[in-house]
Write an enzyme that holds these catalytic residues in place. Structure first.
Site, PDB file in Angstrom:
ATOM      1  CE  LYS A 141      15.823 -33.232 -56.789  1.00 43.33           C
ATOM      2  NZ  LYS A 141      15.459 -33.912 -58.032  1.00 43.33           N
TER       3      LYS A 141
ATOM      4  CD  GLN B 184      17.256 -34.552 -61.234  1.00 42.79           C
ATOM      5  OE1 GLN B 184      17.239 -34.732 -60.019  1.00 42.79           O
ATOM      6  NE2 GLN B 184      16.391 -33.753 -61.839  1.00 42.79           N
TER       7      GLN B 184
ATOM      8  CG  ASP C 256      11.541 -38.610 -57.939  1.00 37.03           C
ATOM      9  OD1 ASP C 256      11.341 -37.576 -57.270  1.00 37.03           O
ATOM     10  OD2 ASP C 256      12.434 -38.697 -58.811  1.00 37.03           O
TER      11      ASP C 256
END
Ligand code: NAP
Length: 313
Positions: A53, A97, A120
């Site tokens: 990422k 995460q 997200d």
């Protein structure tokens, strides 16, 4: 029939190039989208994902920073880190995460992320925006699947779509996106009766189950488009042979690495489907590309919202 392969690597590169061009034009206006990634504790798989990422952000010109609190981090400490990032003008996207260390209340942490920075798309506010078709941030993996379908010219409106899996991060938002695109959607899960029969109705079949090769040829209507979200590691020889016997290239990878990836869809499905995403190289690459796209979208939406606020005052 041999299915058309829907090349996720190629489509993801296309999306990244478009994002890079947008970042460049925003730079001309003095704006640089910024992404903060929180990686708590040591989890080898998460470390690999986060590295990907951060690298992808650099490639498209998005500013990124990584926060790595230790395994012993508390919920309160993470909440305070999230609050600090929520307040920073140069950060447009915050990504926590998962999984978080077991002592942390993950739901509480995710809920604390400013919905405007929730790249997200997991915050209930964004989930609500999606279900009521308002502009917001959509979970990256299902958003990536929609890009695969649209960019590959697969028609969605009026089609029968079946989604196997009802997780908050893949199955449910996937079903909502397909419904918003006017498909007739059925969502299946572990309690569904006659799963192969229900799946055989699908013009578009999305498998997000987490079970290696569970979707076999008898689940698929000939000519259907099959999207394989699953990513399962195969390490046993007998399992390898069940999926890839006679596949030389796979065998080389398996022997050199000691493992290979298989989706939730058995490779034999390529013989009946009209189009199919491979694993690896299908949905996976789109997930990071959509994170980049979401960060730019967040930067834009936040500034548009700022303009509205300014106009009101
Ligand atoms: P998850 O939270 O474990 O959800 C799995 C879903 O599959 C659940 O809804 C479950 O039903 C259903 N299911 C399990 N066994 C079943 C069975 N025998 N028959 C019918 N349904 C069954 O998984 P997830 O997070 O959605 O992920 C799904 C897969 O996608 C995993 O392989 C994951 O690694 C992969 N993934 C890939 C990406 C990517 O970027 N490519 C991103 C995210 C996830 P119940 O609800 O009834 O338990």
């Amino acid at each position: 029939m041999t299915a058309r392969i829907l090349d996720g690597t190629k489509l993801a590169a296309e999306i990244r190039a478009e994002v890079a061009a947008e970042v460049k034009s925003m730079a001309a206006e003095g704006v640089r989208p910024g992404l903060a990634v929180i990686l708590a504790g040591h989890n080898p798989a998460s470390e690999v994902y986060v590295r990907g990422k951060v690298k992808s952000s650099e490639e498209v010109g998005i500013y990124s920073e990584k926060h790595t609190p230790p395994d012993t981090v508390t919920t309160a400490e993470l909440l305070s880190l999230v609050a600090e990032l929520n307040g920073r003008e140069d950060i447009d996207g915050i990504l926590v995460q998962l999984p978080l260390p077991p002592q942390v209340d993950a739901k509480k942490v995710l809920l604390a992320v400013d919905p405007a920075k929730d790249v997200d798309g997991f915050h209930p506010m964004n989930v609500g925006y999606l279900s009521t078709q308002r502009p917001g941030l959509v979970a990256c993996t299902p958003a990536g699947v929609m890009e695969i379908l649209k960019r590959s010219g697969v028609s969605i409106s009026g089609q029968e779509a079946v989604v196997v899996g009802r997780s908050d991060i893949v199955g449910k938002p996937m079903a909502m996106l397909l419904l918003n695109a006017n498909a007739t959607v059925t969502v299946c899960h572990s309690k569904t009766r006659d799963l192969p029969g229900v799946c055989r109705r699908a013009d578009i079949l999305v498998a997000a189950i987490g079970r290696a090769g569970m979707v076999t040829r008898d689940f698929v209507k000939p000519g259907a488009t099959v999207i394989d979200v699953g990513m399962n590691k195969v390490t046993e020889r007998t399992e390898f042979d069940r999926f890839f016997a006679g596949n030389r290239k796979r065998e080389e990878t398996f022997l050199s690495k000691g493992s290979t990836l298989v989706g939730d869809v058995h490779p034999e499905v390529a013989e009946v489907a009209g189009a199919i995403t491979p694993v690896p190289g299908g949905v996976g690459p789109l997930t990071i590309a959509m994170l980049m796209a979401n960060t730019v979208k967040a930067a834009k939406l936040r500034r548009e919202a700022g303009t509205v606020e300014l106009m009101r005052t």
